[in-house]
Motif scaffolding. Structure first.
Motif, PDB file in Angstrom:
ATOM      1  N   MET A   1       0.818  -1.206   0.000  1.00 37.52           N
ATOM      2  CA  MET A   1       0.000   0.000   0.000  1.00 37.52           C
ATOM      3  C   MET A   1       0.858   1.265   0.000  1.00 37.52           C
ATOM      4  O   MET A   1       0.457   2.299  -0.537  1.00 37.52           O
ATOM      5  CB  MET A   1      -0.913   0.017   1.228  1.00 37.52           C
ATOM      6  N   ALA A   2       2.030   1.181   0.609  1.00 39.40           N
ATOM      7  CA  ALA A   2       2.886   2.356   0.743  1.00 39.40           C
ATOM      8  C   ALA A   2       3.358   2.897  -0.594  1.00 39.40           C
ATOM      9  O   ALA A   2       3.743   4.067  -0.701  1.00 39.40           O
ATOM     10  CB  ALA A   2       4.094   2.015   1.623  1.00 39.40           C
TER      11      ALA A   2
ATOM     12  N   GLY B   1       1.730  12.880   3.101  1.00 43.04           N
ATOM     13  CA  GLY B   1       2.408  13.192   4.347  1.00 43.04           C
ATOM     14  C   GLY B   1       2.080  12.266   5.500  1.00 43.04           C
ATOM     15  O   GLY B   1       2.700  12.365   6.568  1.00 43.04           O
ATOM     16  N   TRP B   2       1.130  11.346   5.300  1.00 45.89           N
ATOM     17  CA  TRP B   2       0.716  10.474   6.383  1.00 45.89           C
ATOM     18  C   TRP B   2       0.921   8.990   6.086  1.00 45.89           C
ATOM     19  O   TRP B   2       1.012   8.181   6.995  1.00 45.89           O
ATOM     20  CB  TRP B   2      -0.762  10.723   6.718  1.00 45.89           C
ATOM     21  N   GLY B   3       0.928   8.632   4.834  1.00 43.54           N
ATOM     22  CA  GLY B   3       1.009   7.222   4.473  1.00 43.54           C
ATOM     23  C   GLY B   3      -0.238   6.802   3.718  1.00 43.54           C
ATOM     24  O   GLY B   3      -0.902   7.620   3.075  1.00 43.54           O
ATOM     25  N   THR B   4      -0.583   5.536   3.797  1.00 40.76           N
ATOM     26  CA  THR B   4      -1.729   4.993   3.069  1.00 40.76           C
ATOM     27  C   THR B   4      -2.606   4.189   4.019  1.00 40.76           C
ATOM     28  O   THR B   4      -2.108   3.377   4.800  1.00 40.76           O
ATOM     29  CB  THR B   4      -1.271   4.083   1.916  1.00 40.76           C
ATOM     30  N   VAL B   5      -3.911   4.426   3.930  1.00 38.08           N
ATOM     31  CA  VAL B   5      -4.866   3.657   4.720  1.00 38.08           C
ATOM     32  C   VAL B   5      -5.697   2.779   3.783  1.00 38.08           C
ATOM     33  O   VAL B   5      -5.804   3.056   2.578  1.00 38.08           O
ATOM     34  CB  VAL B   5      -5.794   4.574   5.544  1.00 38.08           C
TER      35      VAL B   5
ATOM     36  N   ALA C   1      -0.061   1.709   5.965  1.00 45.53           N
ATOM     37  CA  ALA C   1       1.288   1.469   5.458  1.00 45.53           C
ATOM     38  C   ALA C   1       2.009   2.787   5.244  1.00 45.53           C
ATOM     39  O   ALA C   1       1.379   3.827   4.984  1.00 45.53           O
ATOM     40  CB  ALA C   1       1.245   0.683   4.147  1.00 45.53           C
ATOM     41  N   THR C   2       3.334   2.729   5.356  1.00 47.24           N
ATOM     42  CA  THR C   2       4.154   3.911   5.134  1.00 47.24           C
ATOM     43  C   THR C   2       5.507   3.498   4.573  1.00 47.24           C
ATOM     44  O   THR C   2       5.940   2.359   4.762  1.00 47.24           O
ATOM     45  CB  THR C   2       4.349   4.703   6.446  1.00 47.24           C
TER      46      THR C   2
ATOM     47  N   GLY D   1       8.833  -0.403   2.332  1.00 49.53           N
ATOM     48  CA  GLY D   1       7.530  -0.094   2.893  1.00 49.53           C
ATOM     49  C   GLY D   1       7.168  -1.055   4.002  1.00 49.53           C
ATOM     50  O   GLY D   1       7.497  -2.247   3.941  1.00 49.53           O
ATOM     51  N   LEU D   2       6.487  -0.546   5.034  1.00 45.86           N
ATOM     52  CA  LEU D   2       6.012  -1.361   6.141  1.00 45.86           C
ATOM     53  C   LEU D   2       4.491  -1.189   6.257  1.00 45.86           C
ATOM     54  O   LEU D   2       3.968  -0.089   6.041  1.00 45.86           O
ATOM     55  CB  LEU D   2       6.679  -0.966   7.456  1.00 45.86           C
TER      56      LEU D   2
END
Length: 343
Positions: free
Chosen positions: A75-76, A111-115, A152-153, A160-161
Motif C-alpha cells: 500500500m505504501a 504526508g501520512w502514508g496509506t490507509v 502502510a508507510t 515499505g512497512l
C-alpha cells in the motif's frame, strides 16, 4: 467446532454435518498436516481474480487494493486511491449455493502514508436443519466474515512497512436451532488478529521482495462447544521480477511460499509438504489486455495444478477473471471475477 461436527455426525444429521465439514476443510478439501488444525480457515482462501490467475502469487507485487490482504506494505507504494470488488461462486461442485466475496480499498494520504481495508464474506448458502426424527426445524444461512483496517508507510524510498487489524466472526447456526438439534447452546465464534508486512524494492532493478505475518491473535472460540481453535497463523514470502515495464508491454514473474503454522512437527519433510508454493506470470499489452498463468502446489492438501486468467482495462477501470478449478480432484468450476477502479 470439531466437537460440534463430531456430535452432528453421531446423530446422523447429514445436512448440518456437510456445512460444518466444509468450514473445517476449506479451502483444503482433503487436508493433512498442520493447516488442517486451524479454525477460521476461510482466512486462507486467496481472494482476487488477478492473483488467482497467477497461482496465488502476489506478495512481492501487491500493487492494488488487494494488498490489504496479501501484503499491506505494498500500500505504501500506491499513489492513487483504488477499489477492488471480487465475487466467486466458490466450489459449486461441493455446495451449489456457496459463494465468496471481498471488497477492498486503499487511499494514500499525502504526508501520512496509506490507509485501506477489506471485508471478506463466505457462505455455503441456505441450509435446512432437521431434528433426530428428520422433521424440519428451520432454515438458516451459515457464513464467515472478517473486517480489516490497514495502514502502510515508506520507511525509505525502497522499503515499505504495513500493519493490519481484523475482526473475525463465524456464524454456524442460530442458537435456537443448535439447541433443538444438538442440545447445545450457541453456534457462533469470534476473534481478532493483526498482520505485519514489508515490501522491499531491491537494488537489482525490477526485483521486489515481500514478507507477511498474518492472523496473529487469540484462538476462535465457538459458543456451541466452548472449544477453541487456533487461527491460521500464516507466514508468506514472495518475490516479483519485472522483466519488461514499458507503456507497450509489461511482463512480471512472481513466486510465493505460504506456510500456515499451528503446531510445528520438527520434521522438515512434513512441514515442506504442508507449505504452499505458487509461481505465476502476467503479461500486459498496451495497458489494455492482460494474460496470466500460474502453478500452485499444496501437497498435503492435494491441490496441485495450473491456474490461469486474464483481464481487460479501459481508462481507470479493470475487469479480471481467474480460474483454478484444475487444482481439485472432484468435478467443479471455480471462477473469480474482479472489478477494479482507480480514482
Amino acid at each position: 467446532m470439531k466437537m460440534l461436527y463430531q456430535e452432528v455426525k453421531m446423530k446422523g444429521i447429514l445436512k448440518i454435518g456437510v456445512v460444518l465439514l466444509l468450514f473445517l476443510a476449506l479451502p483444503n478439501i482433503q487436508l493433512f498436516g498442520f493447516a488442517s488444525e486451524a479454525g477460521a480457515i476461510f482466512l486462507t482462501i486467496y481472494p482476487g481474480a488477478r492473483p488467482n490467475g497467477m497461482g496465488g502469487a502476489f506478495v512481492g507485487l501487491a500493487d492494488d487494493a488487494l494488498s490489504t490482504y496479501y501484503n499491506q506494505a505494498g500500500m505504501a507504494f500506491i499513489d492513487s486511491p483504488n477499489f477492488v470488488l471480487m465475487h466467486a461462486n466458490w466450489l459449486p461442485g461441493l455446495y451449489p449455493d456457496m459463494y465468496y466475496d471481498i471488497v477492498c480499498f486503499v487511499n494514500p494520504i499525502t504526508g501520512w502514508g496509506t490507509v485501506g481495508g477489506n471485508v471478506i464474506y463466505l457462505t455455503t448458502g441456505e441450509t435446512e436443519a432437521r431434528d433426530d426424527n428428520g422433521n424440519p426445524v428451520g432454515k438458516f444461512r451459515t457464513f464467515d466474515t472478517a473486517f480489516s483496517l490497514s495502514y502502510a508507510t515508506r520507511m525509505t524510498p525502497f522499503l515499505g512497512l504495513g500493519v493490519s487489524a481484523k475482526f473475525i466472526y463465524s456464524y454456524l447456526a442460530p442458537p435456537e436451532i443448535v439447541e433443538k438439534v444438538l442440545h447445545m447452546r450457541g453456534g457462533t465464534g469470534m476473534s481478532w488478529a493483526v498482520d505485519a508486512a514489508l515490501l522491499y524494492h531491491t537494488p537489482l532493478r525490477g526485483l521486489d521482495l515481500g514478507a507477511v505475518f498474518q492472523n496473529i491473535g487469540p484462538s476462535i472460540q465457538y459458543a456451541s462447544s466452548g472449544q477453541k481453535d487456533p487461527l491460521p497463523r500464516t507466514v508468506r514470502l514472495g518475490a516479483a521480477y519485472k522483466l519488461l515495464d514499458s507503456k507497450m508491454s509489461r511482463l512480471i514473474f512472481l513466486a510465493d511460499m505460504t506456510k500456515i503454522i499451528v503446531n510445528w512437527s520438527g520434521h522438515i519433510s512434513e512441514e515442506n509438504e504442508d507449505t504452499w508454493k505458487s509461481i505465476g506470470m502476467e503479461y500486459t499489452y498496451f495497458n489494455l489486455l492482460t494474460g496470466r498463468i500460474g502453478y500452485f502446489n499444496d501437497t498435503a492438501g492435494q491441490r496441485i495444478g495450473l491456474t490461469y486468467g486474464g483481464g481487460i482495462e479501459f481508462k481507470n477501470l479493470k475487469f479480471d477473471i481467474g480460474v483454478d478449478d484444475k487444482l481439485y480432484e472432484f468435478p467443479t468450476s471455480n471462477y473469480r471475477f474482479s472489478l477494479s477502479y482507480t480514482f
